[in-house]
Scaffold this motif. Structure first.
Motif, PDB file in Angstrom:
ATOM      1  N   UNK A 131      24.148   8.010  63.910  1.00  0.00           N
ATOM      2  CA  UNK A 131      23.309   6.960  63.334  1.00  0.00           C
ATOM      3  C   UNK A 131      22.899   5.923  64.370  1.00  0.00           C
ATOM      4  N   UNK A 132      21.753   5.341  64.144  1.00  0.00           N
ATOM      5  CA  UNK A 132      21.215   4.359  65.091  1.00  0.00           C
ATOM      6  C   UNK A 132      22.074   3.101  65.120  1.00  0.00           C
ATOM      7  N   UNK A 133      22.494   2.626  63.957  1.00  0.00           N
ATOM      8  CA  UNK A 133      23.276   1.383  63.883  1.00  0.00           C
ATOM      9  C   UNK A 133      24.580   1.518  64.673  1.00  0.00           C
ATOM     10  N   UNK A 134      25.296   2.605  64.463  1.00  0.00           N
ATOM     11  CA  UNK A 134      26.567   2.804  65.175  1.00  0.00           C
ATOM     12  C   UNK A 134      26.329   2.934  66.678  1.00  0.00           C
ATOM     13  N   UNK A 135      25.256   3.618  67.059  1.00  0.00           N
ATOM     14  CA  UNK A 135      24.920   3.772  68.479  1.00  0.00           C
ATOM     15  C   UNK A 135      24.651   2.410  69.116  1.00  0.00           C
ATOM     16  N   UNK A 136      23.865   1.580  68.449  1.00  0.00           N
ATOM     17  CA  UNK A 136      23.539   0.251  68.987  1.00  0.00           C
ATOM     18  C   UNK A 136      24.787  -0.629  69.052  1.00  0.00           C
ATOM     19  N   UNK A 137      25.570  -0.627  67.995  1.00  0.00           N
ATOM     20  CA  UNK A 137      26.800  -1.430  67.983  1.00  0.00           C
ATOM     21  C   UNK A 137      27.756  -0.958  69.074  1.00  0.00           C
ATOM     22  N   UNK A 138      27.869   0.360  69.240  1.00  0.00           N
ATOM     23  CA  UNK A 138      28.726   0.897  70.300  1.00  0.00           C
ATOM     24  C   UNK A 138      28.259   0.489  71.681  1.00  0.00           C
ATOM     25  N   UNK A 139      26.956   0.532  71.909  1.00  0.00           N
ATOM     26  CA  UNK A 139      26.412   0.144  73.210  1.00  0.00           C
ATOM     27  C   UNK A 139      26.641  -1.344  73.483  1.00  0.00           C
ATOM     28  N   UNK A 140      26.405  -2.184  72.475  1.00  0.00           N
ATOM     29  CA  UNK A 140      26.645  -3.627  72.634  1.00  0.00           C
ATOM     30  C   UNK A 140      28.123  -3.887  72.902  1.00  0.00           C
ATOM     31  N   UNK A 141      28.984  -3.201  72.155  1.00  0.00           N
ATOM     32  CA  UNK A 141      30.428  -3.352  72.372  1.00  0.00           C
ATOM     33  C   UNK A 141      30.842  -2.950  73.773  1.00  0.00           C
ATOM     34  N   UNK A 142      30.257  -1.855  74.269  1.00  0.00           N
ATOM     35  CA  UNK A 142      30.567  -1.407  75.625  1.00  0.00           C
ATOM     36  C   UNK A 142      30.122  -2.436  76.663  1.00  0.00           C
ATOM     37  N   UNK A 143      28.940  -3.016  76.473  1.00  0.00           N
ATOM     38  CA  UNK A 143      28.463  -4.053  77.396  1.00  0.00           C
ATOM     39  C   UNK A 143      29.377  -5.278  77.382  1.00  0.00           C
ATOM     40  N   UNK A 144      29.729  -5.740  76.184  1.00  0.00           N
ATOM     41  CA  UNK A 144      30.621  -6.893  76.077  1.00  0.00           C
ATOM     42  C   UNK A 144      31.976  -6.599  76.714  1.00  0.00           C
ATOM     43  N   UNK A 145      32.494  -5.420  76.460  1.00  0.00           N
ATOM     44  CA  UNK A 145      33.774  -5.014  77.043  1.00  0.00           C
ATOM     45  C   UNK A 145      33.681  -4.960  78.569  1.00  0.00           C
ATOM     46  N   UNK A 146      32.589  -4.412  79.085  1.00  0.00           N
ATOM     47  CA  UNK A 146      32.420  -4.254  80.537  1.00  0.00           C
ATOM     48  C   UNK A 146      32.449  -5.586  81.258  1.00  0.00           C
ATOM     49  N   UNK A 147      31.898  -6.612  80.638  1.00  0.00           N
ATOM     50  CA  UNK A 147      31.822  -7.918  81.290  1.00  0.00           C
ATOM     51  C   UNK A 147      32.921  -8.882  80.833  1.00  0.00           C
ATOM     52  N   UNK A 148      33.895  -8.366  80.101  1.00  0.00           N
ATOM     53  CA  UNK A 148      35.003  -9.207  79.645  1.00  0.00           C
ATOM     54  C   UNK A 148      36.007  -9.415  80.779  1.00  0.00           C
ATOM     55  N   UNK A 149      36.988 -10.238  80.515  1.00  0.00           N
ATOM     56  CA  UNK A 149      38.031 -10.534  81.512  1.00  0.00           C
ATOM     57  C   UNK A 149      39.256  -9.639  81.365  1.00  0.00           C
ATOM     58  N   UNK A 150      39.108  -8.553  80.662  1.00  0.00           N
ATOM     59  CA  UNK A 150      40.203  -7.601  80.479  1.00  0.00           C
ATOM     60  C   UNK A 150      40.532  -6.985  81.840  1.00  0.00           C
ATOM     61  N   UNK A 151      41.803  -6.687  82.070  1.00  0.00           N
ATOM     62  CA  UNK A 151      42.249  -6.124  83.337  1.00  0.00           C
ATOM     63  C   UNK A 151      41.497  -4.835  83.674  1.00  0.00           C
ATOM     64  N   UNK A 152      41.260  -4.644  84.962  1.00  0.00           N
ATOM     65  CA  UNK A 152      40.545  -3.465  85.434  1.00  0.00           C
ATOM     66  C   UNK A 152      41.254  -2.178  85.010  1.00  0.00           C
ATOM     67  N   UNK A 153      42.567  -2.165  85.029  1.00  0.00           N
ATOM     68  CA  UNK A 153      43.309  -0.958  84.656  1.00  0.00           C
ATOM     69  C   UNK A 153      42.988  -0.546  83.218  1.00  0.00           C
ATOM     70  N   UNK A 154      42.901  -1.500  82.325  1.00  0.00           N
ATOM     71  CA  UNK A 154      42.565  -1.207  80.926  1.00  0.00           C
ATOM     72  C   UNK A 154      41.112  -0.749  80.833  1.00  0.00           C
ATOM     73  N   UNK A 155      40.240  -1.368  81.611  1.00  0.00           N
ATOM     74  CA  UNK A 155      38.839  -0.947  81.615  1.00  0.00           C
ATOM     75  C   UNK A 155      38.704   0.498  82.088  1.00  0.00           C
TER      76      UNK A 155
END
Length: 175
Positions: A131-155
């Motif tokens: 579905x388009x909605x899940x794809x868009x939400x997943x992509x936004x989540x991935x972008x937010x996660x990528x630029x978060x301050x979470x440790x590199x090992x977890x990333x």
């Protein structure tokens, strides 16, 4: 990936060995397993070096990579023994390349050599399945996660889940 994540969290060698065992099985069953092996062979020493230094990272890498690349060696040996050519899976008339060459000759391999179109085709296939909605939400989540301050090992654990996606897009691009 579960046992890779467990190793990242606990630094228990058994988790790394079990992860390598599953990658071994993946290499023997799917070509994206080979890509996963390469990705994790980069991620394992990075995580280990951040945690324990270079010497320990070399040991963890060798332990992990030995089992994974043993599967690659077995695959080459199987092809050599059965077909007389270690690269039979790449060069034979039944190879994925041979099949794609037929499509290319008939003008039906539209993604070959076009990265943007390869990405578009892959995303379209994903959106058609989930579905388009899940794809868009997943992509936004991935972008937010990528630029978060979470440790590199977890990333690296999360990005390892994306390795098959990268493999499939590259496969479309390379034909």
């Amino acid at each position: 990936i579960y046992f890779f994540a467990k190793w990242v969290q606990t630094d228990k060698l058994l988790s790394l060995v079990i992860s390598a065992g599953f990658v071994f099985c993946s290499v023997l069953t799917r070509y994206d397993g080979w890509f996963m092996l390469l990705f994790l062979c980069g991620a394992v020493p990075m995580v280990s070096m951040m945690r324990n230094g270079k010497r320990h990272a070399e040991g963890d890498f060798l332990l992990f990579a030995t089992l994974g690349f043993f599967a690659v060696g077995l695959w080459f040996a199987w092809n050599l023994i059965i077909f007389g050519d270690a690269l039979y899976f790449m060069n034979s008339q039944y190879s994925a390349k041979a099949q794609q060459d037929i499509l290319f000759d008939h003008g039906q391999l539209l993604t070959k050599g076009n990265m943007l179109y390869s990405i578009q085709v892959y995303i379209t296939a994903v959106a058609s399945n989930i579905g388009i909605a899940v794809t868009i939400i997943g992509f936004i989540g991935l972008l937010l996660f990528s630029f978060s301050r979470i440790k590199l090992a977890i990333k690296l654990v999360v990005f390892s889940l994306i390795a098959p996606i990268i493999f499939n897009i590259l496969s479309l691009y390379l034909g």
